[in-house]
Design a protein around this motif. Structure first.
Motif, mmCIF file in Angstrom:
data_model
loop_
_atom_site.group_PDB
_atom_site.id
_atom_site.type_symbol
_atom_site.label_atom_id
_atom_site.label_comp_id
_atom_site.label_asym_id
_atom_site.label_seq_id
_atom_site.Cartn_x
_atom_site.Cartn_y
_atom_site.Cartn_z
ATOM 1 N N ALA A 85 -1.434 -4.373 1.274
ATOM 2 C CA ALA A 85 -1.986 -5.308 0.290
ATOM 3 C C ALA A 85 -2.545 -4.523 -0.890
ATOM 4 C CB ALA A 85 -3.078 -6.162 0.914
ATOM 5 N N TYR A 93 -1.766 -9.116 -3.884
ATOM 6 C CA TYR A 93 -0.363 -9.134 -3.471
ATOM 7 C C TYR A 93 -0.297 -8.555 -2.068
ATOM 8 C CZ TYR A 93 4.664 -8.103 -3.590
ATOM 9 O OH TYR A 93 6.010 -8.048 -3.319
ATOM 10 N N TYR A 94 0.518 -9.195 -1.203
ATOM 11 C CA TYR A 94 0.560 -8.814 0.207
ATOM 12 C C TYR A 94 1.983 -8.544 0.671
ATOM 13 C CZ TYR A 94 -4.144 -10.804 0.376
ATOM 14 O OH TYR A 94 -5.476 -11.079 0.154
ATOM 15 N N ASP A 112 4.852 -9.166 3.323
ATOM 16 C CA ASP A 112 5.198 -10.394 4.047
ATOM 17 C C ASP A 112 4.669 -10.370 5.480
ATOM 18 O OD1 ASP A 112 8.492 -10.827 2.508
ATOM 19 O OD2 ASP A 112 6.488 -11.433 1.845
ATOM 20 N N LYS A 155 0.928 -11.498 5.328
ATOM 21 C CA LYS A 155 0.553 -12.658 4.511
ATOM 22 C C LYS A 155 0.052 -13.793 5.402
ATOM 23 C CE LYS A 155 3.263 -12.810 1.085
ATOM 24 N NZ LYS A 155 4.452 -13.024 0.221
ATOM 25 N N THR A 168 -6.631 -10.447 4.333
ATOM 26 C CA THR A 168 -7.170 -10.768 3.014
ATOM 27 C C THR A 168 -7.797 -9.523 2.413
ATOM 28 O OG1 THR A 168 -7.641 -13.050 3.695
ATOM 29 C CG2 THR A 168 -8.724 -12.236 1.705
#
Length: 123
Positions: free
Chosen positions: A49, A59-60, A62, A65, A69
């Protein structure tokens, strides 16, 4: 901008949570981007991330996600990674990094790294 020091790793059971911290010894520039990477056993380092220091853009990968956080405390020069619903596939050494491009998943684009903190998820 100084060194980066990670903390908060440990051993947790599947489904558990951990919160990682990355403390910078100096104030990041507004143009900086902070990121988390991880290196599973026997594998290459992979992107997790990233967050802009001056904005709330994130932005993470996949694979994380909806479970992880990334956030920041600008007053404390600290970036966090809240990890929920952990699985054994999340096991690895987690590294904090600082760069200038967003979003950027290539570790070679990051210019400063911490030493890492171990996260182990048992099944």
């Amino acid at each position: 901008q100084g060194q980066l020091v990670e903390s908060g790793g440990g051993l947790v059971q599947t489904g558990g949570s951990l919160r990682l911290s990355c403390a910078a010894s100096g104030r990041p520039f507004s143009s900086h981007v902070m990121a988390w990477f991880r290196q599973p056993p026997g594998k290459e380092r992979e992107f997790v991330a990233t967050i802009r220091w001056s904005r709330d853009s994130t932005y993470y990968a996949d694979s994380v996600k909806g479970r992880f956080t990334i956030s920041k405390d600008k007053a404390a020069y600290t970036v966090f990674l809240q990890m929920n619903n952990l699985t054994p596939e999340d096991t690895g050494v987690y590294y904090c990094a600082r760069g200038s491009n967003f979003p950027e998943s290539n570790p070679q684009s990051y210019t400063a790294w911490g030493r890492g903190t171990q996260v182990t998820v048992s099944s």
